[in-house]
Design a protein around this motif. Sequence first.
Motif, PDB file in Angstrom:
ATOM      1  N   LEU A  53      32.256  68.000  40.254  1.00  0.00           N
ATOM      2  CA  LEU A  53      31.860  66.672  40.333  1.00  0.00           C
ATOM      3  C   LEU A  53      32.284  65.738  39.773  1.00  0.00           C
ATOM      4  CD1 LEU A  53      27.833  67.508  41.095  1.00  0.00           C
ATOM      5  CD2 LEU A  53      29.491  66.764  42.937  1.00  0.00           C
ATOM      6  N   MET A  54      32.613  66.004  38.509  1.00  0.00           N
ATOM      7  CA  MET A  54      33.108  65.207  37.293  1.00  0.00           C
ATOM      8  C   MET A  54      34.372  65.080  37.893  1.00  0.00           C
ATOM      9  SD  MET A  54      30.841  66.230  34.167  1.00  0.00           S
ATOM     10  CE  MET A  54      31.946  65.527  32.793  1.00  0.00           C
ATOM     11  N   ARG A  55      35.342  66.014  38.121  1.00  0.00           N
ATOM     12  CA  ARG A  55      36.440  65.627  38.510  1.00  0.00           C
ATOM     13  C   ARG A  55      36.799  64.763  39.620  1.00  0.00           C
ATOM     14  NH1 ARG A  55      38.538  71.905  37.352  1.00  0.00           N
ATOM     15  NH2 ARG A  55      38.902  71.611  34.816  1.00  0.00           N
ATOM     16  N   GLN A  56      35.971  64.904  40.650  1.00  0.00           N
ATOM     17  CA  GLN A  56      36.063  64.003  41.946  1.00  0.00           C
ATOM     18  C   GLN A  56      35.755  62.672  41.520  1.00  0.00           C
ATOM     19  OE1 GLN A  56      33.466  66.172  44.489  1.00  0.00           O
ATOM     20  NE2 GLN A  56      34.571  67.936  44.891  1.00  0.00           N
ATOM     21  N   ASN A  57      34.711  62.448  40.663  1.00  0.00           N
ATOM     22  CA  ASN A  57      34.405  61.060  40.310  1.00  0.00           C
ATOM     23  C   ASN A  57      34.121  61.080  39.004  1.00  0.00           C
ATOM     24  OD1 ASN A  57      33.390  58.472  40.177  1.00  0.00           O
ATOM     25  ND2 ASN A  57      31.566  58.989  41.585  1.00  0.00           N
ATOM     26  N   SER A  58      34.807  60.615  38.117  1.00  0.00           N
ATOM     27  CA  SER A  58      34.828  60.472  36.651  1.00  0.00           C
ATOM     28  C   SER A  58      33.561  59.291  36.220  1.00  0.00           C
ATOM     29  CB  SER A  58      36.083  60.060  35.984  1.00  0.00           C
ATOM     30  OG  SER A  58      36.911  58.829  36.377  1.00  0.00           O
ATOM     31  N   ARG A  63      22.176  60.996  36.282  1.00  0.00           N
ATOM     32  CA  ARG A  63      21.235  61.223  37.501  1.00  0.00           C
ATOM     33  C   ARG A  63      21.735  61.561  38.668  1.00  0.00           C
ATOM     34  NH1 ARG A  63      16.546  58.906  37.119  1.00  0.00           N
ATOM     35  NH2 ARG A  63      16.697  57.637  35.181  1.00  0.00           N
ATOM     36  N   GLU A  64      22.974  60.986  39.045  1.00  0.00           N
ATOM     37  CA  GLU A  64      23.602  61.561  40.351  1.00  0.00           C
ATOM     38  C   GLU A  64      23.875  62.912  40.217  1.00  0.00           C
ATOM     39  OE1 GLU A  64      26.802  58.927  40.656  1.00  0.00           O
ATOM     40  OE2 GLU A  64      25.702  57.306  41.531  1.00  0.00           O
ATOM     41  N   ILE A  65      24.328  63.566  39.161  1.00  0.00           N
ATOM     42  CA  ILE A  65      24.600  64.815  39.178  1.00  0.00           C
ATOM     43  C   ILE A  65      23.319  65.724  39.035  1.00  0.00           C
ATOM     44  CG2 ILE A  65      25.542  66.722  37.566  1.00  0.00           C
ATOM     45  CD1 ILE A  65      27.630  64.570  36.445  1.00  0.00           C
ATOM     46  N   ALA A  66      22.188  65.252  38.368  1.00  0.00           N
ATOM     47  CA  ALA A  66      21.095  66.023  38.554  1.00  0.00           C
ATOM     48  C   ALA A  66      20.510  66.020  40.036  1.00  0.00           C
ATOM     49  CB  ALA A  66      19.998  65.435  37.488  1.00  0.00           C
ATOM     50  N   VAL A  67      20.588  65.041  40.597  1.00  0.00           N
ATOM     51  CA  VAL A  67      19.963  64.856  42.214  1.00  0.00           C
ATOM     52  C   VAL A  67      20.839  65.615  43.025  1.00  0.00           C
ATOM     53  CG1 VAL A  67      19.795  63.358  43.992  1.00  0.00           C
ATOM     54  CG2 VAL A  67      18.910  62.758  41.895  1.00  0.00           C
ATOM     55  N   GLU A  68      22.141  65.646  42.854  1.00  0.00           N
ATOM     56  CA  GLU A  68      23.059  66.561  43.459  1.00  0.00           C
ATOM     57  C   GLU A  68      22.852  67.915  43.429  1.00  0.00           C
ATOM     58  OE1 GLU A  68      26.229  66.920  46.323  1.00  0.00           O
ATOM     59  OE2 GLU A  68      25.695  65.188  45.493  1.00  0.00           O
ATOM     60  N   SER A  87      31.509  63.489  26.941  1.00  0.00           N
ATOM     61  CA  SER A  87      30.738  62.272  26.443  1.00  0.00           C
ATOM     62  C   SER A  87      31.285  61.157  27.297  1.00  0.00           C
ATOM     63  CB  SER A  87      30.741  62.111  24.945  1.00  0.00           C
ATOM     64  OG  SER A  87      32.139  61.690  24.475  1.00  0.00           O
ATOM     65  N   LYS A  88      30.593  60.155  27.496  1.00  0.00           N
ATOM     66  CA  LYS A  88      30.924  58.985  27.979  1.00  0.00           C
ATOM     67  C   LYS A  88      31.690  57.982  27.372  1.00  0.00           C
ATOM     68  CE  LYS A  88      29.022  58.489  32.372  1.00  0.00           C
ATOM     69  NZ  LYS A  88      29.394  57.640  33.601  1.00  0.00           N
ATOM     70  N   VAL A  89      32.754  57.672  27.503  1.00  0.00           N
ATOM     71  CA  VAL A  89      33.501  56.642  27.193  1.00  0.00           C
ATOM     72  C   VAL A  89      34.147  55.640  28.251  1.00  0.00           C
ATOM     73  CG1 VAL A  89      35.655  55.940  25.865  1.00  0.00           C
ATOM     74  CG2 VAL A  89      34.386  58.071  25.320  1.00  0.00           C
ATOM     75  N   CYS A  90      33.488  54.218  28.047  1.00  0.00           N
ATOM     76  CA  CYS A  90      34.324  53.322  28.814  1.00  0.00           C
ATOM     77  C   CYS A  90      33.666  53.597  30.420  1.00  0.00           C
ATOM     78  CB  CYS A  90      35.550  53.072  28.918  1.00  0.00           C
ATOM     79  SG  CYS A  90      36.081  52.169  27.385  1.00  0.00           S
ATOM     80  N   ALA A  91      32.612  54.153  30.493  1.00  0.00           N
ATOM     81  CA  ALA A  91      31.971  54.688  31.956  1.00  0.00           C
ATOM     82  C   ALA A  91      32.567  55.771  32.539  1.00  0.00           C
ATOM     83  CB  ALA A  91      31.911  53.276  32.675  1.00  0.00           C
ATOM     84  N   GLN A  92      33.444  56.452  31.869  1.00  0.00           N
ATOM     85  CA  GLN A  92      34.237  57.781  32.197  1.00  0.00           C
ATOM     86  C   GLN A  92      33.883  58.801  31.530  1.00  0.00           C
ATOM     87  OE1 GLN A  92      38.229  56.959  32.962  1.00  0.00           O
ATOM     88  NE2 GLN A  92      38.091  55.591  34.434  1.00  0.00           N
ATOM     89  N   TRP A  93      33.724  60.063  32.025  1.00  0.00           N
ATOM     90  CA  TRP A  93      33.684  61.239  31.296  1.00  0.00           C
ATOM     91  C   TRP A  93      34.847  61.956  30.675  1.00  0.00           C
ATOM     92  CZ3 TRP A  93      28.751  62.476  29.886  1.00  0.00           C
ATOM     93  CH2 TRP A  93      27.906  62.130  30.939  1.00  0.00           C
ATOM     94  N   VAL A  94      34.820  61.927  29.226  1.00  0.00           N
ATOM     95  CA  VAL A  94      36.041  62.441  28.572  1.00  0.00           C
ATOM     96  C   VAL A  94      35.649  63.650  27.680  1.00  0.00           C
ATOM     97  CG1 VAL A  94      37.168  60.302  28.674  1.00  0.00           C
ATOM     98  CG2 VAL A  94      35.766  60.705  26.771  1.00  0.00           C
ATOM     99  N   PRO A  95      36.261  64.700  27.703  1.00  0.00           N
ATOM    100  CA  PRO A  95      35.923  65.850  26.599  1.00  0.00           C
ATOM    101  C   PRO A  95      36.346  65.282  25.246  1.00  0.00           C
ATOM    102  CG  PRO A  95      38.186  66.239  27.725  1.00  0.00           C
ATOM    103  CD  PRO A  95      37.586  64.833  28.427  1.00  0.00           C
TER     104      PRO A  95
END
Length: 96
Positions: A53-58, A63-68, A87-95
């Motif tokens: 899910l995170m790769r499809q939409n960074s 909340r969207e992941i939890a609902v999905e 962690s979230k950096v500039c609204a994107q997930w980064v390792p």
Amino acid sequence: MKEMYGEQCLARCNLFRWCQRYEAGRANIKGLPRLAQAHVVTNNAKISVVIELMRQNSRITTREIAVELSISKGTENHIIHKKLGYSKVCAQWVPK
């Protein structure tokens, strides 16, 4: 006992419960599980779905992941931050 110790005295029902447990063989109260927050149980299937899910939409939100996945927000948070180290950096997930 209440006359002697006042309101700090152990309730009678709790005293009977302790006596029953002692007679049943329980002598030590240390190391017993407590009624607290349940441990988060995650399996590799859920972790791999979260990664996908995170790769499809960074920019996907927690909340969207939890609902999905139909899991709690706490479990989802544990997977992302503790298991995957994201962690979230500039609204994107980064390792990290």
